[in-house]
Design an enzyme around this catalytic site. Sequence first.
Site, short mmCIF file in Angstrom:
data_model
loop_
_atom_site.label_atom_id
_atom_site.label_comp_id
_atom_site.label_asym_id
_atom_site.label_seq_id
_atom_site.Cartn_x
_atom_site.Cartn_y
_atom_site.Cartn_z
N THR A 1 0.58 0.19 -7.35
CA THR A 1 2.00 0.35 -7.01
C THR A 1 2.63 -0.94 -6.48
O THR A 1 3.84 -1.11 -6.54
CB THR A 1 2.20 1.45 -5.94
OG1 THR A 1 1.46 1.07 -4.76
CG2 THR A 1 1.75 2.81 -6.43
N ASP A 2 1.79 -1.85 -5.94
CA ASP A 2 2.36 -2.95 -5.16
C ASP A 2 3.20 -3.94 -5.98
O ASP A 2 4.19 -4.47 -5.47
CB ASP A 2 1.25 -3.69 -4.40
CG ASP A 2 0.78 -2.89 -3.18
OD1 ASP A 2 1.50 -1.94 -2.79
OD2 ASP A 2 -0.30 -3.18 -2.65
N THR B 1 -4.56 1.58 -7.07
CA THR B 1 -5.05 2.70 -6.24
C THR B 1 -5.38 3.91 -7.10
O THR B 1 -6.28 4.68 -6.78
CB THR B 1 -3.97 3.07 -5.19
OG1 THR B 1 -3.85 1.97 -4.30
CG2 THR B 1 -4.33 4.31 -4.41
C1 SIN Z 1 -1.52 0.82 -4.89
O1 SIN Z 1 -1.81 0.96 -6.06
O2 SIN Z 1 -0.85 1.72 -4.30
C2 SIN Z 1 -1.91 -0.35 -4.04
C3 SIN Z 1 -2.89 -1.25 -4.67
C4 SIN Z 1 -2.37 -1.92 -5.90
O3 SIN Z 1 -1.18 -2.18 -6.00
O4 SIN Z 1 -3.20 -2.21 -6.78
#
Ligand code: SIN
Length: 319
Positions: free
Chosen positions: A99-100, A20
């Site tokens: 983040t995932d 993200t």
């Molecule tokens: C994020 O980064 O918050 C979600 C998408 C990902 O993990 O690439």
Amino acid sequence: MQAKSHMSNKKIVILGTGGTIAGSATHASDNIGYKAGQVSVSDLVRGVPALAQESLVVEQVSQLDSKDMDFSVWAQLAGRVAHFLALDEVQGMVITHGTDTLEETAFFLQSVLHPEKPVVLTCAMRPATSLAPDGPQNMVDAVAVARYAGARGVSVVCAGEIHGARDVQKVHTYRLNAFDSGDAGPLGYIENGQIRLLRDWLPASVTARDASLAKVAGIHGEWPRVDIVMSYAGVSSAAVQLLVADGVKGLVVAATGNGTLHHALESSLQGAQAAGVRVVRASRCPQGRVLAKADDVFPDSRGLSPVKARIALMLELMV
Ligand code: SIN
């Protein structure tokens, strides 16, 4: 990208993997309907004036939504991080990441590299196109941690918090401070560029690094297959039986509470263990750890969450 540092001649290497933080939406007000992994890491860095005076090397390793993280990217990332850390002129590294699965990549890199220098993963909960993106501040904070004298090991920087790779977990789907280290707590905070440390950095080990890197480099086909199953009300034995028949090498069970298992799942896991499958018990509770008992049939995950216990078991099963 090269610019003279006002603090040190040594370089900070920034590797981009997507997420993200590199996400793009059609409307600046849209914080959920975006596509992750669209903006290059060089453009992200160029967009942060506070990094203009830094001595940086910037490289794109992948450009993906981290839900799709896979072993080939991990192997490539571990190789690039090991390469840069070995250079005298490199002080530390920053990796931009979604983040995932960030906690998985952080734990994988710590387990494989045990670095003596800092490797700081950072991220964002809002896309780069957002009205108020959180990525730029997170990147500045991550570089501050990578510059911090005495910093070592793999850490995660998000929303002003520094977390260690072993304990960190994503705990929120939307908030900017989406990470937590449970009982262990964060390693520290970054406040207006200053680091306030609460506990020590993760331990480094050159011997463990060399052995682990050799193992990962030695994998030319499939990584040892380890899957996660969960214990819950009414669970059947079918999933375990199918996985064993399909050749799984290891199973991590996300058990209830202090590592307890539904009787149906427990007997199928005993069957799997008897058939030579390695079984490890983690807890599905987000906090606390499975406390071992003398009559345990399955070893516990030594405090690791199910996803991290899976990585640990995969690395153990690599020969
Ligand atoms: C994020 O980064 O918050 C979600 C998408 C990902 O993990 O690439």
